[in-house]
Design a protein around this motif. Structure first.
Motif, PDB file in Angstrom:
ATOM      1  N   TRP A 164       0.828  -1.207   0.000  1.00  0.00           N
ATOM      2  CA  TRP A 164       0.000   0.000   0.000  1.00  0.00           C
ATOM      3  C   TRP A 164       0.864   1.259   0.000  1.00  0.00           C
ATOM      4  CZ3 TRP A 164      -0.360   4.130   3.324  1.00  0.00           C
ATOM      5  CH2 TRP A 164      -1.436   5.015   3.090  1.00  0.00           C
ATOM      6  N   LEU A 165       1.924   1.263   0.806  1.00  0.00           N
ATOM      7  CA  LEU A 165       2.809   2.428   0.869  1.00  0.00           C
ATOM      8  C   LEU A 165       3.444   2.716  -0.489  1.00  0.00           C
ATOM      9  CD1 LEU A 165       4.620   1.854   4.281  1.00  0.00           C
ATOM     10  CD2 LEU A 165       3.140   3.779   3.706  1.00  0.00           C
ATOM     11  N   GLU A 166       3.776   1.669  -1.223  1.00  0.00           N
ATOM     12  CA  GLU A 166       4.434   1.854  -2.519  1.00  0.00           C
ATOM     13  C   GLU A 166       3.538   2.542  -3.534  1.00  0.00           C
ATOM     14  OE1 GLU A 166       5.791  -1.928  -3.798  1.00  0.00           O
ATOM     15  OE2 GLU A 166       7.332  -2.128  -2.228  1.00  0.00           O
ATOM     16  N   GLN A 167       2.229   2.323  -3.440  1.00  0.00           N
ATOM     17  CA  GLN A 167       1.336   2.902  -4.459  1.00  0.00           C
ATOM     18  C   GLN A 167       0.567   4.125  -3.969  1.00  0.00           C
ATOM     19  OE1 GLN A 167      -2.365   2.633  -4.283  1.00  0.00           O
ATOM     20  NE2 GLN A 167      -1.964   2.061  -2.134  1.00  0.00           N
ATOM     21  N   PHE A 168       0.678   4.474  -2.655  1.00  0.00           N
ATOM     22  CA  PHE A 168      -0.129   5.566  -2.111  1.00  0.00           C
ATOM     23  C   PHE A 168       0.351   6.921  -2.628  1.00  0.00           C
ATOM     24  CE2 PHE A 168      -0.629   8.889   1.200  1.00  0.00           C
ATOM     25  CZ  PHE A 168      -2.004   8.990   1.168  1.00  0.00           C
ATOM     26  N   SER A 169      -0.603   7.758  -2.996  1.00  0.00           N
ATOM     27  CA  SER A 169      -0.321   9.160  -3.321  1.00  0.00           C
ATOM     28  C   SER A 169      -1.376  10.024  -2.649  1.00  0.00           C
ATOM     29  CB  SER A 169      -0.320   9.393  -4.835  1.00  0.00           C
ATOM     30  OG  SER A 169      -1.597   9.093  -5.388  1.00  0.00           O
ATOM     31  N   MET A 170      -0.966  11.169  -2.142  1.00  0.00           N
ATOM     32  CA  MET A 170      -1.859  12.041  -1.399  1.00  0.00           C
ATOM     33  C   MET A 170      -2.942  12.605  -2.321  1.00  0.00           C
ATOM     34  SD  MET A 170      -2.489  13.290   1.558  1.00  0.00           S
ATOM     35  CE  MET A 170      -3.099  14.696   2.489  1.00  0.00           C
ATOM     36  N   PRO A 171      -4.236  12.393  -2.002  1.00  0.00           N
ATOM     37  CA  PRO A 171      -5.317  12.878  -2.875  1.00  0.00           C
ATOM     38  C   PRO A 171      -5.656  14.344  -2.625  1.00  0.00           C
ATOM     39  CG  PRO A 171      -6.261  11.662  -1.042  1.00  0.00           C
ATOM     40  CD  PRO A 171      -4.763  11.597  -0.868  1.00  0.00           C
ATOM     41  N   TYR A 172      -4.661  15.158  -2.292  1.00  0.00           N
ATOM     42  CA  TYR A 172      -4.933  16.563  -1.955  1.00  0.00           C
ATOM     43  C   TYR A 172      -3.630  17.346  -2.058  1.00  0.00           C
ATOM     44  CZ  TYR A 172      -5.794  20.639   1.072  1.00  0.00           C
ATOM     45  OH  TYR A 172      -5.897  21.919   1.576  1.00  0.00           O
ATOM     46  N   ARG A 173      -3.731  18.566  -2.604  1.00  0.00           N
ATOM     47  CA  ARG A 173      -2.607  19.491  -2.598  1.00  0.00           C
ATOM     48  C   ARG A 173      -2.988  20.694  -1.746  1.00  0.00           C
ATOM     49  NH1 ARG A 173      -1.127  20.678  -8.701  1.00  0.00           N
ATOM     50  NH2 ARG A 173      -3.399  20.857  -8.780  1.00  0.00           N
ATOM     51  N   GLU A 174      -2.056  21.154  -0.932  1.00  0.00           N
ATOM     52  CA  GLU A 174      -2.347  22.256  -0.025  1.00  0.00           C
ATOM     53  C   GLU A 174      -2.875  23.463  -0.801  1.00  0.00           C
ATOM     54  OE1 GLU A 174      -0.248  24.723   3.646  1.00  0.00           O
ATOM     55  OE2 GLU A 174       0.911  23.312   2.436  1.00  0.00           O
ATOM     56  N   GLY A 175      -3.988  24.021  -0.295  1.00  0.00           N
ATOM     57  CA  GLY A 175      -4.578  25.192  -0.931  1.00  0.00           C
ATOM     58  C   GLY A 175      -5.540  24.867  -2.057  1.00  0.00           C
ATOM     59  N   GLU A 176      -5.848  23.596  -2.267  1.00  0.00           N
ATOM     60  CA  GLU A 176      -6.763  23.192  -3.338  1.00  0.00           C
ATOM     61  C   GLU A 176      -8.153  22.982  -2.758  1.00  0.00           C
ATOM     62  OE1 GLU A 176      -6.117  20.221  -6.982  1.00  0.00           O
ATOM     63  OE2 GLU A 176      -6.319  19.206  -5.065  1.00  0.00           O
ATOM     64  N   LEU A 177      -9.139  23.683  -3.301  1.00  0.00           N
ATOM     65  CA  LEU A 177     -10.513  23.580  -2.805  1.00  0.00           C
ATOM     66  C   LEU A 177     -11.422  23.069  -3.922  1.00  0.00           C
ATOM     67  CD1 LEU A 177     -10.835  26.983  -0.876  1.00  0.00           C
ATOM     68  CD2 LEU A 177     -10.347  24.721   0.081  1.00  0.00           C
ATOM     69  N   THR A 178     -12.160  21.982  -3.624  1.00  0.00           N
ATOM     70  CA  THR A 178     -13.086  21.442  -4.620  1.00  0.00           C
ATOM     71  C   THR A 178     -14.481  21.202  -4.041  1.00  0.00           C
ATOM     72  OG1 THR A 178     -12.482  19.159  -4.108  1.00  0.00           O
ATOM     73  CG2 THR A 178     -11.193  20.276  -5.811  1.00  0.00           C
ATOM     74  N   THR A 179     -14.673  21.415  -2.732  1.00  0.00           N
ATOM     75  CA  THR A 179     -15.969  21.159  -2.101  1.00  0.00           C
ATOM     76  C   THR A 179     -16.491  22.419  -1.419  1.00  0.00           C
ATOM     77  OG1 THR A 179     -15.086  20.501   0.070  1.00  0.00           O
ATOM     78  CG2 THR A 179     -15.213  18.798  -1.633  1.00  0.00           C
ATOM     79  N   ALA A 180     -17.816  22.490  -1.308  1.00  0.00           N
ATOM     80  CA  ALA A 180     -18.434  23.660  -0.675  1.00  0.00           C
ATOM     81  C   ALA A 180     -18.029  23.774   0.792  1.00  0.00           C
ATOM     82  CB  ALA A 180     -19.953  23.577  -0.804  1.00  0.00           C
ATOM     83  N   LEU A 181     -17.967  22.635   1.493  1.00  0.00           N
ATOM     84  CA  LEU A 181     -17.606  22.682   2.912  1.00  0.00           C
ATOM     85  C   LEU A 181     -16.151  23.102   3.091  1.00  0.00           C
ATOM     86  CD1 LEU A 181     -18.808  22.200   5.706  1.00  0.00           C
ATOM     87  CD2 LEU A 181     -17.952  19.850   5.595  1.00  0.00           C
ATOM     88  N   GLY A 182     -15.280  22.632   2.204  1.00  0.00           N
ATOM     89  CA  GLY A 182     -13.887  23.071   2.255  1.00  0.00           C
ATOM     90  C   GLY A 182     -13.765  24.570   1.991  1.00  0.00           C
ATOM     91  N   ALA A 183     -14.519  25.069   1.007  1.00  0.00           N
ATOM     92  CA  ALA A 183     -14.493  26.498   0.704  1.00  0.00           C
ATOM     93  C   ALA A 183     -15.030  27.321   1.869  1.00  0.00           C
ATOM     94  CB  ALA A 183     -15.315  26.763  -0.557  1.00  0.00           C
ATOM     95  N   LEU A 184     -16.096  26.840   2.502  1.00  0.00           N
ATOM     96  CA  LEU A 184     -16.647  27.546   3.655  1.00  0.00           C
ATOM     97  C   LEU A 184     -15.631  27.582   4.794  1.00  0.00           C
ATOM     98  CD1 LEU A 184     -18.968  28.906   5.165  1.00  0.00           C
ATOM     99  CD2 LEU A 184     -19.808  26.616   5.780  1.00  0.00           C
ATOM    100  N   ALA A 185     -14.952  26.452   5.036  1.00  0.00           N
ATOM    101  CA  ALA A 185     -13.936  26.417   6.092  1.00  0.00           C
ATOM    102  C   ALA A 185     -12.824  27.421   5.788  1.00  0.00           C
ATOM    103  CB  ALA A 185     -13.362  25.004   6.220  1.00  0.00           C
ATOM    104  N   TYR A 186     -12.436  27.510   4.528  1.00  0.00           N
ATOM    105  CA  TYR A 186     -11.368  28.439   4.141  1.00  0.00           C
ATOM    106  C   TYR A 186     -11.797  29.886   4.375  1.00  0.00           C
ATOM    107  CZ  TYR A 186      -7.419  30.245   1.486  1.00  0.00           C
ATOM    108  OH  TYR A 186      -6.273  30.895   1.121  1.00  0.00           O
TER     109      TYR A 186
END
Length: 444
Positions: free
Chosen positions: A345-367
């Motif tokens: 799992w560690l060998e294939q894992f990649s972070m599904p998020y980049r700092e400062g990237e907003l794609t959801t309404a709740l994330g945008a509201l939190a920001y």
């Protein structure tokens, strides 16, 4: 009476060979006494129902607390089968009463092998994985995996301690194997309060660490915030573990009522924010964000690491990262897995998020919520602002876009203009979050 509509009945002098059969007649007399109809003013006669859970001493526990916990689990099962032929249940229903203590995988009708599954904990900034949480599972003869809530309530104090010993041994064994494979992973193990109250537990932990050659600083013990710990009895044990180098984590922060006292009594290194805080995020988003931000800030100001639990989707990830949680754990990254699957799992894992990237309404509201009350940083002006990009992507009207841009103006707009712009944008983002909840309800 122990509270509300709950009562305890203590029965002595039962048969030593078949105590449940001996108790059955007493139970029926209790049932008849409680459920006999009674007059209620002019409303005619009324009757009330009754469910009961039974625990046997000394098999189900050596203390009142242990017996109550086992009886409560049996009561829950009785309530689930309400209306059936049996209105009470026991911890030993369907099991041999003479089973020996100290065999947690083969008592009280819960038969199987204890195995530890691992769930990664991910750094929300770097995407690095340096720790896993070891989670107990019981594999039955049929291959079914049972979670702790289905088998731990059946165990006595000694059996709970034995489960911890087995789990700790397995977890540290795998930490040693990963080391040999060139993968350095710290490991955390859930600890029952019975262990911290036991003066010999520090010695057990020390010997297990030494046997597997694992540095104490790579082990964390997780204490549930709702667990009852006799602080006087645990002071010595906790002190010995901390001096050894073992780290202490407070799990499910906000799920109980003793948090602040617990934080001052035990030297924790990490607090883990309970996943259930997110449950009302679409209905009461501002209240949920306020609580999450306060808990995250409490951890930062107190010098604790903060782990957001229950990150099961993109919006929970964005909110946790925006509000400052350092690490996260949840199904979005990985479900608990057998230890042998951790390396692949560690060998294939990649972070599904980049700092400062907003794609959801709740994330945008939190920001916006985290910045809206003060000055927006200069580097967030124009297109470089994640919220600007989100608003453009989501097709908001000119009034909302203008309100957001006004908050970036230099020199700053008037105080009243900023307040109006902030309120406009806040209201629109809250509306979007609540619309997301409604859309989900319609689909389901």
């Amino acid at each position: 009476r122990v509270g509300g509509d709950e009562f305890v009945v203590v029965v002595s002098d039962l048969s030593s060979t078949d105590p449940l059969a001996d108790f059955a007649g007493i139970a029926e007399r209790l049932h008849e006494a409680v459920e006999t109809p009674f007059p209620l003013d002019d409303a005619g006669s009324r009757s009330i129902g009754m469910s009961m859970g039974v625990a046997l001493f000394p098999r189900d526990g050596a203390t009142g607390r242990e017996l109550l916990r086992t009886a409560d689990a049996a009561l829950y099962r009785a309530k689930r089968h309400k209306g059936g032929p049996r209105w009470w249940d026991s911890s030993v229903t369907g099991a041999a009463i003479g089973a020996r203590a100290g065999e947690p995988a083969s008592t009280r009708g819960v038969v199987g092998e204890l195995v530890m599954f691992m769930q990664p904990i991910v750094d929300l900034r770097s995407g690095r994985v340096s720790q896993v949480e070891a989670l107990a599972r019981l594999r039955t003869p049929s291959g079914e995996l049972k979670t702790p809530d289905t088998f731990l309530p059946h165990y006595s104090r000694d059996q709970l301690v034995d489960v911890f010993k087995q789990g700790l041994d397995q977890a540290l064994s795998w930490a040693s194997r990963w080391d040999s494979a060139g993968v350095a992973l710290n490991v955390s193990v859930n600890v029952p309060p019975e262990l911290l109250n036991d003066p010999n537990s520090a010695e057990w932990v020390t010997s297990t660490l030494a046997r597997h050659g694992v540095d104490p600083q790579r082990l964390s013990l997780e204490v549930l915030e709702t667990q009852e710990i006799e602080l006087g009895a645990s002071d010595t044990t906790v002190g010995e573990l901390v001096r050894l180098g073992v780290k202490m984590h407070l799990d499910d922060l906000s799920s109980g009522f003793s948090t602040l006292k617990r934080l001052t009594d035990i030297p924790f290194d990490v607090i883990k924010i309970d996943r259930r805080i997110f449950d009302q995020a679409h209905k009461r988003p501002l209240e949920v964000l306020t609580v999450l931000a306060a808990l995250t800030k409490l951890g930062a100001d107190s010098g604790y690491g903060t782990v957001a639990e229950g990150i099961e989707d993109r919006e929970r990830l964005e909110v946790s990262a925006v509000l400052g949680a350092r690490a996260g754990q949840g199904f979005l990254f990985a479900r608990p897995m057998p230890p042998e699957e951790v390396g692949p799992w560690l060998e294939q894992f990649s972070m599904p998020y980049r700092e400062g990237e907003l794609t959801t309404a709740l994330g945008a509201l939190a920001y916006h919520w985290s910045h809206g009350g003060g000055e927006w940083p200069d580097h967030l002006a124009g297109r470089r602002c994640p919220l600007t990009a989100y608003l453009a992507m989501s097709g908001e009207g000119d009034d909302v876009l203008s309100a957001h841009q006004l908050l970036h103006q230099k020199p700053a707009a008037t105080k009243s203009a900023r307040a109006l712009a902030n309120a406009t944008l806040l209201a629109r983002l809250v509306e979007r979050v609540q619309q997301t909840e409604q859309a989900g309800a319609e689909v389901s």
